[in-house]
Motif scaffolding. Structure first.
Motif, PDB file in Angstrom:
ATOM      1  N   MET A  39       0.808  -1.213   0.000  1.00  0.00           N
ATOM      2  CA  MET A  39       0.000   0.000   0.000  1.00  0.00           C
ATOM      3  C   MET A  39       0.845   1.270   0.000  1.00  0.00           C
ATOM      4  N   PHE A  40       1.920   1.286   0.806  1.00  0.00           N
ATOM      5  CA  PHE A  40       2.672   2.520   1.009  1.00  0.00           C
ATOM      6  C   PHE A  40       4.038   2.513   0.348  1.00  0.00           C
ATOM      7  N   ASN A  41       4.353   1.442  -0.383  1.00  0.00           N
ATOM      8  CA  ASN A  41       5.675   1.309  -0.998  1.00  0.00           C
ATOM      9  C   ASN A  41       6.750   1.339   0.089  1.00  0.00           C
ATOM     10  N   GLU A  42       7.822   2.086  -0.095  1.00  0.00           N
ATOM     11  CA  GLU A  42       8.902   2.140   0.899  1.00  0.00           C
ATOM     12  C   GLU A  42       8.937   3.506   1.553  1.00  0.00           C
ATOM     13  N   GLU A  54      -1.276   5.680  10.649  1.00  0.00           N
ATOM     14  CA  GLU A  54      -2.402   6.607  10.729  1.00  0.00           C
ATOM     15  C   GLU A  54      -3.348   6.421   9.545  1.00  0.00           C
ATOM     16  N   ARG A  55      -2.782   6.248   8.363  1.00  0.00           N
ATOM     17  CA  ARG A  55      -3.620   6.065   7.181  1.00  0.00           C
ATOM     18  C   ARG A  55      -4.385   4.748   7.256  1.00  0.00           C
ATOM     19  N   LEU A  56      -3.704   3.678   7.704  1.00  0.00           N
ATOM     20  CA  LEU A  56      -4.376   2.384   7.834  1.00  0.00           C
ATOM     21  C   LEU A  56      -5.543   2.477   8.802  1.00  0.00           C
ATOM     22  N   PHE A  57      -5.319   3.098   9.978  1.00  0.00           N
ATOM     23  CA  PHE A  57      -6.383   3.211  10.969  1.00  0.00           C
ATOM     24  C   PHE A  57      -7.502   4.135  10.497  1.00  0.00           C
ATOM     25  N   SER A  58      -7.170   5.101   9.639  1.00  0.00           N
ATOM     26  CA  SER A  58      -8.184   5.992   9.080  1.00  0.00           C
ATOM     27  C   SER A  58      -9.067   5.254   8.078  1.00  0.00           C
ATOM     28  N   MET A  59      -8.415   4.424   7.229  1.00  0.00           N
ATOM     29  CA  MET A  59      -9.175   3.663   6.234  1.00  0.00           C
ATOM     30  C   MET A  59     -10.010   2.570   6.882  1.00  0.00           C
ATOM     31  N   LEU A  60      -9.436   1.926   7.911  1.00  0.00           N
ATOM     32  CA  LEU A  60     -10.095   0.793   8.573  1.00  0.00           C
ATOM     33  C   LEU A  60     -10.140   1.067  10.078  1.00  0.00           C
ATOM     34  N   PRO A  61     -11.047   1.919  10.527  1.00  0.00           N
ATOM     35  CA  PRO A  61     -11.040   2.339  11.933  1.00  0.00           C
ATOM     36  C   PRO A  61     -11.330   1.216  12.925  1.00  0.00           C
ATOM     37  N   ASP A  62     -11.900   0.117  12.462  1.00  0.00           N
ATOM     38  CA  ASP A  62     -12.180  -0.988  13.394  1.00  0.00           C
ATOM     39  C   ASP A  62     -11.282  -2.194  13.119  1.00  0.00           C
ATOM     40  N   CYS A  63     -10.166  -1.981  12.429  1.00  0.00           N
ATOM     41  CA  CYS A  63      -9.312  -3.132  12.073  1.00  0.00           C
ATOM     42  C   CYS A  63      -8.686  -3.746  13.318  1.00  0.00           C
ATOM     43  N   GLY A  90     -12.954   1.309   0.726  1.00  0.00           N
ATOM     44  CA  GLY A  90     -12.363   0.658  -0.448  1.00  0.00           C
ATOM     45  C   GLY A  90     -10.974   0.165  -0.111  1.00  0.00           C
ATOM     46  N   TRP A  91     -10.542  -0.817  -0.825  1.00  0.00           N
ATOM     47  CA  TRP A  91      -9.270  -1.479  -0.500  1.00  0.00           C
ATOM     48  C   TRP A  91      -8.487  -1.725  -1.776  1.00  0.00           C
ATOM     49  N   PHE A  92      -7.278  -1.179  -1.830  1.00  0.00           N
ATOM     50  CA  PHE A  92      -6.419  -1.329  -3.010  1.00  0.00           C
ATOM     51  C   PHE A  92      -7.127  -0.912  -4.299  1.00  0.00           C
ATOM     52  N   GLY A  93      -7.874   0.209  -4.227  1.00  0.00           N
ATOM     53  CA  GLY A  93      -8.507   0.739  -5.430  1.00  0.00           C
ATOM     54  C   GLY A  93      -9.868   0.148  -5.751  1.00  0.00           C
ATOM     55  N   LEU A  94     -10.319  -0.832  -4.962  1.00  0.00           N
ATOM     56  CA  LEU A  94     -11.630  -1.427  -5.208  1.00  0.00           C
ATOM     57  C   LEU A  94     -12.716  -0.599  -4.521  1.00  0.00           C
ATOM     58  N   PRO A  95     -13.950  -0.579  -5.043  1.00  0.00           N
ATOM     59  CA  PRO A  95     -15.036   0.171  -4.404  1.00  0.00           C
ATOM     60  C   PRO A  95     -15.320  -0.378  -3.001  1.00  0.00           C
ATOM     61  N   ALA A  96     -15.747   0.519  -2.113  1.00  0.00           N
ATOM     62  CA  ALA A  96     -16.123   0.092  -0.767  1.00  0.00           C
ATOM     63  C   ALA A  96     -17.375  -0.772  -0.828  1.00  0.00           C
TER      64      ALA A  96
END
Length: 374
Positions: A39-42, A54-63, A90-96
Motif C-alpha cells: 500500500m505505502f511502498n517504501e 495513521e492512514r491504515l487506521f483511518s481507512m479501517l477504523p475498526d481493524c 475501499g481497499w487497493f482501489g476497489l469500491p467500498a
C-alpha cells in the motif's frame, strides 16, 4: 535479544496495533527504520512509518490483528496472522462494499538492539491476489518475492565435514518451494527441501510457515522421522486451506552417517563411486493423515559422496514440444558433473533445464539443494 524477548516484542506490537496506539507502536522502531508494504511502498524514518499506521487506521477504523504464528530466524522475526475490518473506504482501489473483510498478512521484521530497523508487510487479500494475477510486476508481488528470498538460506554452507548449496526459481514471482540448512547443536548438519501443493501467495505463505516450524523443530535434535512427525501434527492442527506439502529431511554426522526421512517427496539421489542410490524411506505428504509415523533410512557416506535433492518442477519442466525434462536427464546431468563443486553442479543442473525448455513457460517452481560430504 533472547527468544523470549523477541516473542514478547511480537505480542506487544500486536497489542499496540489493536489499540491503534501510534506512539506506543513507534517505540518499537529505530529512528531510521525502513518500512515496505504494497500500500505505502517504501518509507523511511519513524515519522513516515507513523503516517502509514495513521492512514491504515483511518481507512479501517475498526481493524484488528490476530496472530496465528511467530517465526524466528536469528535477527529476523516473521509475524503471520490476519487483519479483519469493515470495508468503508475501499481497499487497493476497489469500491467500498460496507461488508466485513479479512485478509492474511505476514510482517517480516529485522531487529537490531531490540528495535525494528526494517519491516516488510505482505497482504493476501482477494483484491491483492487479483492485482497480482493481472500485474505480475506490481510492487506488492516484488515485495513478496523479496521476503521469500530473505526467508531462504542466505548463503551456501561450508563446514568442516560438508558443504551445501541450493536455489529456487518460482514459476510466478512467489512460489511454494523451500529449502533450509541447519547446523545442529550436536555438530550434525541438517538439509531440508519441501514443496507445498498449489501456487502463488497461499502456497508461499504456507511454505514460509512450514520453514519456520521446521527450524524450531529441527533444533530440538530429534531424528528426521520424528521431526517430520511433529511437523505433520502441527500442520494437521492448523488445517490451512492449501495444507499438503512434500518434504525430505536428512541429517549428516561428521563421520559421514546420513539419516534421511521422506514425506512423499521426489526421492533424493546419492551419488557415490558405487553408483546412484535413491532415498525413499518415510511416509505420505505432510497434512495428508493425522498421527502418521514416518520411517527413515541410514547410509554411510564417503569422501565426495553427494546428495541431490530436487522438486518435481525440475523433472516436470517442459519444452515447446510438451516433452518433460524427466529424471533420466536429471540423473545424467548430475552424474556427468559429479566431480564439480556443489555450487558448480547446481549451476549445471539449472542450465540444463533452461537449455532444454528453451524459454517455454513453466507451470511449477524449480528448486534443488546439493550436499557434499568432505
Amino acid at each position: 535479544m533472547s527468544r523470549e524477548d523477541v516473542l514478547a516484542l511480537a505480542r506487544q506490537l500486536k497489542d499496540a496495533a489493536n489499540c491503534h496506539d501510534i506512539p506506543r507502536l513507534m517505540a518499537f522502531y529505530a529512528e531510521d527504520a525502513v518500512a515496505v508494504s504494497p500500500m505505502f511502498n517504501e518509507v523511511r524514518g519513524r515519522a513516515s512509518i507513523a503516517a502509514t499506521w495513521e492512514r491504515l487506521f483511518s481507512m479501517l477504523p475498526d481493524c484488528a490483528l490476530a496472530v496465528s504464528d511467530v517465526l524466528l530466524d536469528g535477527d529476523r522475526l516473521a509475524i503471520i496472522g490476519a487483519i479483519s475490518a469493515t470495508d468503508r473506504s475501499g481497499w487497493f482501489g476497489l469500491p467500498a462494499t460496507g461488508g466485513d473483510i479479512s485478509y492474511r498478512v505476514v510482517v517480516l521484521c529485522t531487529l537490531a538492539a531490540g528495535k525494528i530497523v526494517r519491516e516488510e508487510r505482505i497482504y493476501d487479500s482477494l483484491g491483492v491476489l487479483e492485482r497480482l494475477e493481472k500485474h505480475a510486476q506490481d510492487k506488492e508481488l516484488r515485495t513478496a518475492a523479496e521476503v521469500q528470498r530473505v526467508l531462504l538460506p542466505r548463503t551456501a554452507h561450508v563446514g568442516p565435514h560438508c558443504e551445501a548449496t541450493g536455489d529456487s526459481v518460482p514459476c510466478r514471482a512467489i512460489g511454494g518451494d523451500f529449502f533450509e540448512f541447519i547446523e545442529l547443536a550436536s555438530g550434525d548438519f541438517g538439509i531440508m527441501l519441501g514443496d507445498v501443493a498449489g501456487k502463488g501467495a497461499p502456497a508461499a505463505l504456507l511454505a514460509a510457515m512450514l520453514q519456520g516450524m521446521f527450524i524450531v523443530d529441527a533444533a530440538v535434535g530429534e531424528s528426521p522421522a520424528l521431526t517430520l512427525g511433529r511437523l505433520n501434527q502441527r500442520l494437521m492442527s492448523r488445517r490451512p486451506e492449501s495444507r499438503f506439502a512434500t518434504l525430505v529431511y536428512g541429517v549428516l554426522s561428521p563421520d559421514g552417517r546420513l539419516v534421511c526421512s521422506n514425506a512423499g517427496h521426489n526421492p533424493p539421489a546419492v551419488l557415490s563411486q558405487s553408483g546412484v542410490r535413491r532415498l525413499t524411506a518415510g511416509g505420505p505428504p505432510l497434512g495428508a493423515f493425522a498421527d502418521t509415523v514416518f520411517e527413515e533410512e541410514t547410509l554411510q557416506l564417503h569422501a565426495r559422496d553427494t546428495v541431490v535433492m530436487f522438486t518435481d518442477g525440475i523433472t516436470d519442466a517442459r519444452n515447446a514440444g510438451e516433452e518433460d525434462f524427466g529424471e533420466d536427464r536429471l540423473l545424467a546431468c548430475v552424474t556427468r558433473h559429479s566431480s564439480e563443486s556443489p555450487l558448480m553442479l547446481l549451476g549445471r543442473l539449472f542450465h540444463a533445464v533452461q537449455e532444454f525448455c528453451q524459454g517455454a513457460r513453466q507451470g511449477d517452481d524449480i528448486t534443488a539443494a546439493i550436499l557434499r560430504y568432505r
